[in-house]
Scaffold this motif. Structure first.
Motif, short mmCIF file in Angstrom:
data_model
loop_
_atom_site.label_atom_id
_atom_site.label_comp_id
_atom_site.label_asym_id
_atom_site.label_seq_id
_atom_site.Cartn_x
_atom_site.Cartn_y
_atom_site.Cartn_z
N TYR A 13 68.50 -68.71 -45.18
CA TYR A 13 67.15 -68.75 -44.61
C TYR A 13 67.07 -67.77 -43.45
N ARG A 14 65.89 -67.17 -43.25
CA ARG A 14 65.66 -66.25 -42.13
C ARG A 14 64.81 -66.95 -41.09
N ARG A 15 65.16 -66.78 -39.84
CA ARG A 15 64.37 -67.37 -38.76
C ARG A 15 63.22 -66.44 -38.42
N VAL A 16 62.01 -66.99 -38.47
CA VAL A 16 60.79 -66.25 -38.14
C VAL A 16 59.97 -67.13 -37.21
N GLY A 17 59.95 -66.78 -35.95
CA GLY A 17 59.24 -67.62 -34.98
C GLY A 17 59.87 -68.99 -34.90
N ASP A 18 59.06 -70.02 -35.05
CA ASP A 18 59.55 -71.39 -34.98
C ASP A 18 60.13 -71.91 -36.29
N ARG A 19 59.93 -71.20 -37.36
CA ARG A 19 60.34 -71.72 -38.67
C ARG A 19 61.44 -70.88 -39.29
N PHE A 20 61.89 -71.35 -40.44
CA PHE A 20 62.88 -70.64 -41.23
C PHE A 20 62.26 -70.35 -42.59
N VAL A 21 62.42 -69.12 -43.05
CA VAL A 21 61.88 -68.71 -44.35
C VAL A 21 63.01 -68.81 -45.37
N PRO A 22 62.77 -69.57 -46.44
CA PRO A 22 63.83 -69.75 -47.42
C PRO A 22 64.05 -68.52 -48.29
N PRO A 23 65.25 -68.42 -48.86
CA PRO A 23 65.45 -67.36 -49.84
C PRO A 23 64.58 -67.64 -51.07
N GLU A 24 64.35 -66.62 -51.84
CA GLU A 24 63.51 -66.74 -53.05
C GLU A 24 63.97 -67.92 -53.91
#
Length: 83
Positions: A28-39
């Motif tokens: 997962y990538r951290r973007v601001g307050d959240r984490f973006v999951p892999p595809e």
């Protein structure tokens, strides 16, 4: 048919650094307050997000956990089962 990988995450107990390490390990990538999951991935948070134990309380950890999990759930990147 599209498949989805569910990443089950439990027992964080307000330890945001634990969440950061785990999400990094899962891709997962951290973007601001959240984490973006892999595809093709979605997080499933299972209870004990807060309730820090005395021996490992982390200042600011509870708020950071709640912000991250809410931001992910709001975008559909996570499901939350409170316990």
């Amino acid at each position: 048919m599209r498949t989805e990988t569910l990443d089950f995450i439990g027992d964080l107990h307000g330890r945001f650094t634990k969440l950061v390490r785990l999400m990094d390990r899962l891709g997962y990538r951290r973007v601001g307050d959240r984490f973006v999951p892999p595809e093709g991935h979605r997080a499933v948070f299972l209870g004990d997000l807060i309730d820090p134990k005395l021996d490992y309380a982390e200042p600011g950890g509870v708020r950071a956990i709640l912000r991250a999990v809410k931001a992910m759930a709001d975008r559909g990147d996570a499901l939350v089962i409170l316990g």
